[in-house]
Design a protein around this motif. Structure first.
Motif, PDB file in Angstrom:
ATOM      1  N   GLU A 378      -0.353   3.443  -4.108  1.00 10.52           N
ATOM      2  CA  GLU A 378       0.655   3.640  -3.062  1.00 10.52           C
ATOM      3  C   GLU A 378       0.385   2.634  -1.950  1.00 10.52           C
ATOM      4  O   GLU A 378      -0.735   2.143  -1.808  1.00 10.52           O
ATOM      5  CB  GLU A 378       0.594   5.072  -2.509  1.00 10.52           C
ATOM      6  CG  GLU A 378       0.957   6.111  -3.547  1.00 10.52           C
ATOM      7  CD  GLU A 378       1.022   7.524  -2.979  1.00 10.52           C
ATOM      8  OE1 GLU A 378       1.057   7.666  -1.737  1.00 10.52           O
ATOM      9  OE2 GLU A 378       1.039   8.476  -3.771  1.00 10.52           O
ATOM     10  N   LEU A 379       1.405   2.348  -1.172  1.00 11.42           N
ATOM     11  CA  LEU A 379       1.260   1.353  -0.112  1.00 11.42           C
ATOM     12  C   LEU A 379       0.886   2.054   1.190  1.00 11.42           C
ATOM     13  O   LEU A 379       1.753   2.467   1.963  1.00 11.42           O
ATOM     14  CB  LEU A 379       2.572   0.565   0.054  1.00 11.42           C
ATOM     15  CG  LEU A 379       2.462  -0.708   0.899  1.00 11.42           C
ATOM     16  CD1 LEU A 379       1.494  -1.711   0.277  1.00 11.42           C
ATOM     17  CD2 LEU A 379       3.826  -1.341   1.091  1.00 11.42           C
ATOM     18  N   ASP A 380      -0.429   2.182   1.370  1.00 13.73           N
ATOM     19  CA  ASP A 380      -0.934   2.889   2.552  1.00 13.73           C
ATOM     20  C   ASP A 380      -2.101   2.095   3.128  1.00 13.73           C
ATOM     21  O   ASP A 380      -3.224   2.590   3.224  1.00 13.73           O
ATOM     22  CB  ASP A 380      -1.376   4.299   2.111  1.00 13.73           C
ATOM     23  CG  ASP A 380      -1.837   5.146   3.288  1.00 13.73           C
ATOM     24  OD1 ASP A 380      -1.364   4.918   4.414  1.00 13.73           O
ATOM     25  OD2 ASP A 380      -2.694   6.029   3.062  1.00 13.73           O
ATOM     26  N   PRO A 381      -1.817   0.832   3.534  1.00 11.96           N
ATOM     27  CA  PRO A 381      -2.927  -0.051   3.934  1.00 11.96           C
ATOM     28  C   PRO A 381      -3.710   0.475   5.134  1.00 11.96           C
ATOM     29  O   PRO A 381      -4.899   0.220   5.254  1.00 11.96           O
ATOM     30  CB  PRO A 381      -2.227  -1.383   4.260  1.00 11.96           C
ATOM     31  CG  PRO A 381      -0.786  -1.057   4.426  1.00 11.96           C
ATOM     32  CD  PRO A 381      -0.509   0.173   3.635  1.00 11.96           C
ATOM     33  N   ALA A 382      -3.043   1.231   6.016  1.00  5.65           N
ATOM     34  CA  ALA A 382      -3.738   1.743   7.202  1.00  5.65           C
ATOM     35  C   ALA A 382      -4.408   3.092   6.913  1.00  5.65           C
ATOM     36  O   ALA A 382      -4.964   3.712   7.826  1.00  5.65           O
ATOM     37  CB  ALA A 382      -2.760   1.872   8.360  1.00  5.65           C
ATOM     38  N   GLU A 383      -4.334   3.523   5.664  1.00  5.83           N
ATOM     39  CA  GLU A 383      -4.956   4.792   5.234  1.00  5.83           C
ATOM     40  C   GLU A 383      -4.512   5.968   6.106  1.00  5.83           C
ATOM     41  O   GLU A 383      -5.320   6.768   6.565  1.00  5.83           O
ATOM     42  CB  GLU A 383      -6.479   4.656   5.201  1.00  5.83           C
ATOM     43  CG  GLU A 383      -6.925   3.607   4.208  1.00  5.83           C
ATOM     44  CD  GLU A 383      -8.430   3.539   4.059  1.00  5.83           C
ATOM     45  OE1 GLU A 383      -9.136   4.073   4.929  1.00  5.83           O
ATOM     46  OE2 GLU A 383      -8.878   2.959   3.063  1.00  5.83           O
ATOM     47  N   ARG A 384      -3.231   6.054   6.327  1.00  9.61           N
ATOM     48  CA  ARG A 384      -2.697   7.176   7.113  1.00  9.61           C
ATOM     49  C   ARG A 384      -2.604   8.440   6.260  1.00  9.61           C
ATOM     50  O   ARG A 384      -2.828   9.536   6.743  1.00  9.61           O
ATOM     51  CB  ARG A 384      -1.288   6.850   7.633  1.00  9.61           C
ATOM     52  CG  ARG A 384      -1.237   5.661   8.524  1.00  9.61           C
ATOM     53  CD  ARG A 384      -1.663   6.035   9.943  1.00  9.61           C
ATOM     54  NE  ARG A 384      -1.410   4.922  10.828  1.00  9.61           N
ATOM     55  CZ  ARG A 384      -2.352   4.264  11.485  1.00  9.61           C
ATOM     56  NH1 ARG A 384      -3.609   4.607  11.371  1.00  9.61           N
ATOM     57  NH2 ARG A 384      -2.036   3.260  12.271  1.00  9.61           N
ATOM     58  N   VAL A 385      -2.191   8.259   4.997  1.00 11.30           N
ATOM     59  CA  VAL A 385      -1.980   9.413   4.119  1.00 11.30           C
ATOM     60  C   VAL A 385      -3.239   9.731   3.328  1.00 11.30           C
ATOM     61  O   VAL A 385      -3.624  10.891   3.205  1.00 11.30           O
ATOM     62  CB  VAL A 385      -0.822   9.134   3.142  1.00 11.30           C
ATOM     63  CG1 VAL A 385      -0.754  10.196   2.059  1.00 11.30           C
ATOM     64  CG2 VAL A 385       0.486   9.070   3.905  1.00 11.30           C
ATOM     65  N   TRP A 386      -3.846   8.688   2.817  1.00 16.07           N
ATOM     66  CA  TRP A 386      -4.973   8.916   1.910  1.00 16.07           C
ATOM     67  C   TRP A 386      -6.299   9.067   2.646  1.00 16.07           C
ATOM     68  O   TRP A 386      -7.277   8.435   2.342  1.00 16.07           O
ATOM     69  CB  TRP A 386      -4.999   7.835   0.817  1.00 16.07           C
ATOM     70  CG  TRP A 386      -3.861   8.088  -0.109  1.00 16.07           C
ATOM     71  CD1 TRP A 386      -2.667   7.450  -0.139  1.00 16.07           C
ATOM     72  CD2 TRP A 386      -3.785   9.135  -1.083  1.00 16.07           C
ATOM     73  NE1 TRP A 386      -1.846   8.025  -1.068  1.00 16.07           N
ATOM     74  CE2 TRP A 386      -2.507   9.059  -1.673  1.00 16.07           C
ATOM     75  CE3 TRP A 386      -4.667  10.132  -1.519  1.00 16.07           C
ATOM     76  CZ2 TRP A 386      -2.091   9.935  -2.670  1.00 16.07           C
ATOM     77  CZ3 TRP A 386      -4.250  11.001  -2.515  1.00 16.07           C
ATOM     78  CH2 TRP A 386      -2.982  10.892  -3.080  1.00 16.07           C
TER      79      TRP A 386
END
Ligand SMILES: Cc1cc2nc3c(=O)[nH]c(=O)nc-3n(C[C@H](O)[C@H](O)[C@H](O)COP(=O)(O)O)c2cc1C
Length: 393
Positions: A378-386
């Motif tokens: 998934e595209l979550d480079p700032a690690e907001r979700v993961w």
């Protein structure tokens, strides 16, 4: 017998390239090239090859006025018979009643001709998007770069750096934090059931009519959380539901005024199979608890925007608005969401009983609990979700 041409028709000169051993042995590139005429008529829903005589005749027959077949000339008799058989010309004789009905249905819906052709001939049937990416070596971003070369740059500047005007950094509030949490979900948790209350709330937020504006008894406009051209809200929500408390697994239509699910007949395929096949084998979306098919009732829109060059574009934009409202609503509730148009429309039309020229499929969204682990990227480079703390509902 009187005849006329079908209402919407585009004829494409298409090159056909085939491998030819003789062409290779004689020092060429081994490819035999030939041109043929391909007729695209939306009422048929499939391509039809025509020869030059047929092509010429199609240009001579009115799509509006009925003419006596004999008046087209004896030399055209064979081409005319072939065009009648192919359904590109319709006849008044009882033998052609079915084809005439199909053509008349398309006429009655006020499609813009280019939009009708685009819509009818960009639908997928039996497509496997995953296999296609594997075969072309374009499954990952690195492979895409490798196969396709350099993409156009991610941003552009229209002025010299010194001439740009920096905008102020603003304080971050809850809405900004919500926007940052919106990430297309490709990892759903099938082990966790979705409470029925969450389904009602989410579907209501996105698709429910908040008001009805009654002009006359038979002319009503709706107000919803997303904008709609002319306030018509022609996009219906068809749902495939699994793993939701209080709602039997199955297919449903959502009624936006009654805020109610309407159960539909069970499909031929098992639900899991239908979901995966409809999503062109994108297994990362197929585990979502709810799939929402965005299906415009074209006539509702074209009633106002008749033969309008922008009408279809407006519907595509509306589907995008609904999808974003769904993403944000799901995100706020701690759920994952997705949207895709890489779908096998013909399968969904059959499952939900939709005539593609009356109520086609524009896009598919879905939502459900996020899985505890990211297996598909998934595209979550700032690690907001993961990050465990931010996924908890
Ligand atoms: C119209 C549209 C179609 C999309 N189709 C697919 C798709 O077929 N498969 C997929 O995995 N993601 C699909 N996506 C999701 C995008 O890949 C995703 O938005 C992109 O990677 C950026 O990630 P983000 O949404 O988390 O910001 C689609 C998104 C949009 C807006």
């Amino acid at each position: 017998m009187k005849v006329r041409r079908c209402s919407i028709l585009h004829v494409e000169p298409r090159e056909q390239v085939e491998f030819n051993l003789a062409a290779l042995l004689s020092g060429g590139d081994g490819l035999a090239r030939g041109c043929r005429w391909v007729a695209l008529a939306p009422h048929l829903g499939h391509e039809v090859v025509v020869d030059e005589a047929e092509c010429l005749l199609l240009g001579r027959i009115s799509p509006e006025a009925w003419v006596e077949a004999g008046a087209l000339g004896d030399e055209m008799a064979s081409a005319l018979r072939s065009l009648l058989r192919k359904g590109l010309v319709v006849g008044r004789h009882a033998r052609y009643v079915e084809m005439r009905r199909k053509d008349e249905e398309v006429r009655a819906r006020h499609w813009h001709p280019l939009a009708a052709t685009f819509h009818a001939f960009t639908r997928w049937s039996g497509a496997d998007a995953v296999q296609a990416m594997q075969e072309t070596g374009t499954s990952t971003a690195a492979e895409l770069r490798e196969q396709l070369g350099t993409p156009p740059p991610e941003t552009i500047s229209r002025v010299a750096e010194n001439d740009s005007i920096p905008l102020a950094e603003d304080a971050c509030n809850d809405f900004d934090r919500l926007l940052e949490l919106r990430v297309t979900c490709r990892n759903f948790d099938t082990s966790r059931r979705l409470p029925g209350q969450m389904l009602s709330r989410l579907i209501g937020r996105v698709f429910r009519a908040r008001s009805c504006v009654r002009v006359t008894d038979d002319t009503v406009f709706l107000k919803k959380s997303s904008p709609s051209g002319g306030g018509l809200h022609p996009i219906e929500a068809y749902l495939l539901i699994r793993n939701v408390d209080g709602v039997a697994d199955g297919l449903y239509h959502y009624h936006p005024v009654a805020h109610a699910l309407e159960p539909l007949p069970a499909p031929e395929l098992p639900l899991d199979q239908l979901m995966l096949d409809a999503l062109a084998q994108q297994h990362w979306f197929a585990d979502a608890h709810v799939m929402v098919v965005l299906s415009p009732r074209y006539l509702r829109n074209f009633w106002k925007y008749r033969h309008h060059a922008k009408a279809y574009r407006a519907l595509v934009l509306e589907a995008g608005h609904l999808s974003q409202t769904l993403y944000l609503s799901a995100t706020e509730m701690g759920l994952g969401a997705y949207v895709t148009c890489a779908v096998n429309e013909t399968l969904l039309e059959k499952a939900f009983g939709l005539d593609p020229m009356a109520e086609g499929v524009l896009a598919v969204c879905g939502f459900g609990w996020r899985a505890p682990e990211m297996v598909t990227m998934e595209l979550d480079p700032a690690e907001r979700v993961w990050q465990a703390s931010s996924v908890e509902a």
